[in-house]
Design an enzyme around this catalytic site. Structure first.
Site, PDB file in Angstrom:
ATOM      1  N   HIS A 219      22.113  46.750 -61.252  1.00 45.95           N
ATOM      2  CA  HIS A 219      23.124  46.767 -62.319  1.00 45.95           C
ATOM      3  C   HIS A 219      23.124  45.482 -63.142  1.00 45.95           C
ATOM      4  CE1 HIS A 219      25.771  44.629 -59.312  1.00 45.95           C
ATOM      5  NE2 HIS A 219      26.199  44.038 -60.414  1.00 45.95           N
TER       6      HIS A 219
ATOM      7  N   ASP B  58      20.917  50.027 -55.700  1.00 35.89           N
ATOM      8  CA  ASP B  58      21.304  48.925 -56.581  1.00 35.89           C
ATOM      9  C   ASP B  58      20.423  47.692 -56.380  1.00 35.89           C
ATOM     10  OD1 ASP B  58      22.671  47.634 -58.594  1.00 35.89           O
ATOM     11  OD2 ASP B  58      24.406  47.113 -57.355  1.00 35.89           O
TER      12      ASP B  58
ATOM     13  N   SER C  27      26.383  38.667 -58.225  1.00 38.37           N
ATOM     14  CA  SER C  27      25.593  39.867 -57.997  1.00 38.37           C
ATOM     15  C   SER C  27      24.102  39.571 -58.040  1.00 38.37           C
ATOM     16  CB  SER C  27      25.929  40.925 -59.046  1.00 38.37           C
ATOM     17  OG  SER C  27      27.230  41.409 -58.872  1.00 38.37           O
TER      18      SER C  27
END
Length: 212
Positions: A89, A119, A197
């Site tokens: 993402h 992901d 992230s």
């Protein structure tokens, strides 16, 4: 009146009293110093492999198509050929990806592949003139609740940030970008914020046990 004045004097006297400093025992200080040095050493070894990822996208404006910043995240080098792991993402929909290393050197990266179900994305940069220091990959199978962990990344664009914590739980579930259930997720109380992230979750040995 006399009683109130007496209480007031007592309060003034207490407020003006100077505390006597109490030193910690030498053995306690030595224990703290050891833990601190372990974290410092861990950061110095791991930090060069962590990268700041800046993503840009093409968008239409009145002036025509332009490329504008679209987000940022973290990643980490896994080999000397220039491969970098991050979250899918972080780079989804990117027109341009710029990776910045510890020495502030920035290069463009390409996406070799991305899996929306888990992901995870794999990037590639040209390794020429880059002092790449890949991280070792550990095994999440050996992780136990209570194990100390460290997260390094770029939360809120604040690059090279270290947070510490423990493994809070195992076998959690989260959803991938396509709604697919990701099993065996590690839960930690180390601070993980937007921008973390794609960065590594590190165990006490300095090996990667997960992607934040």
């Amino acid at each position: 009146t006399t009683e109130r004045q007496s209480q007031s004097n007592e309060i003034v006297n207490v407020a003006q009293a100077e505390p006597t400093p109490t030193a910690l025992p030498a053995e306690t200080l030595a224990e703290f110093d050891t833990e601190e040095r372990i974290l410092i050493n861990l950061y110095e070894r791991v930090n060069p492999a962590v990268v700041y990822i800046l993503v840009s996208q093409r968008t239409s404006t009145r002036q025509g198509n332009v490329i504008v910043p679209a987000g940022s995240g973290s990643g980490f080098v896994i080999d000397r050929e220039g491969r970098i792991l991050t979250n899918a993402h972080v780079v989804e929909g990117a027109t341009k990806i710029k990776v910045t290393f510890q020495n502030d050197k920035s290069v463009e990266a390409e996406v070799l592949g991305a899996d929306r179900s888990t992901d995870i994305a794999l990037l590639k940069v040209d390794p020429e003139d880059l002092d790449l220091r890949p991280l070792g990959l550990g095994s999440s199978k050996d992780v136990q609740v209570g194990d100390p962990v460290v997260a390094i990344g770029n939360p809120f664009g604040l690059n090279r940030t270290l947070t510490t914590g423990v493994v809070s739980a195992l076998q959690r579930q989260i959803s991938g970008l396509n709604g697919f259930s990701i099993d065996n997720v590690i839960q930690t109380d180390a601070a993980i914020n937007p921008g973390n992230s794609g960065g590594p979750l590190i165990d006490a040995a300095g090996e990667v046990i997960g992607i934040n």
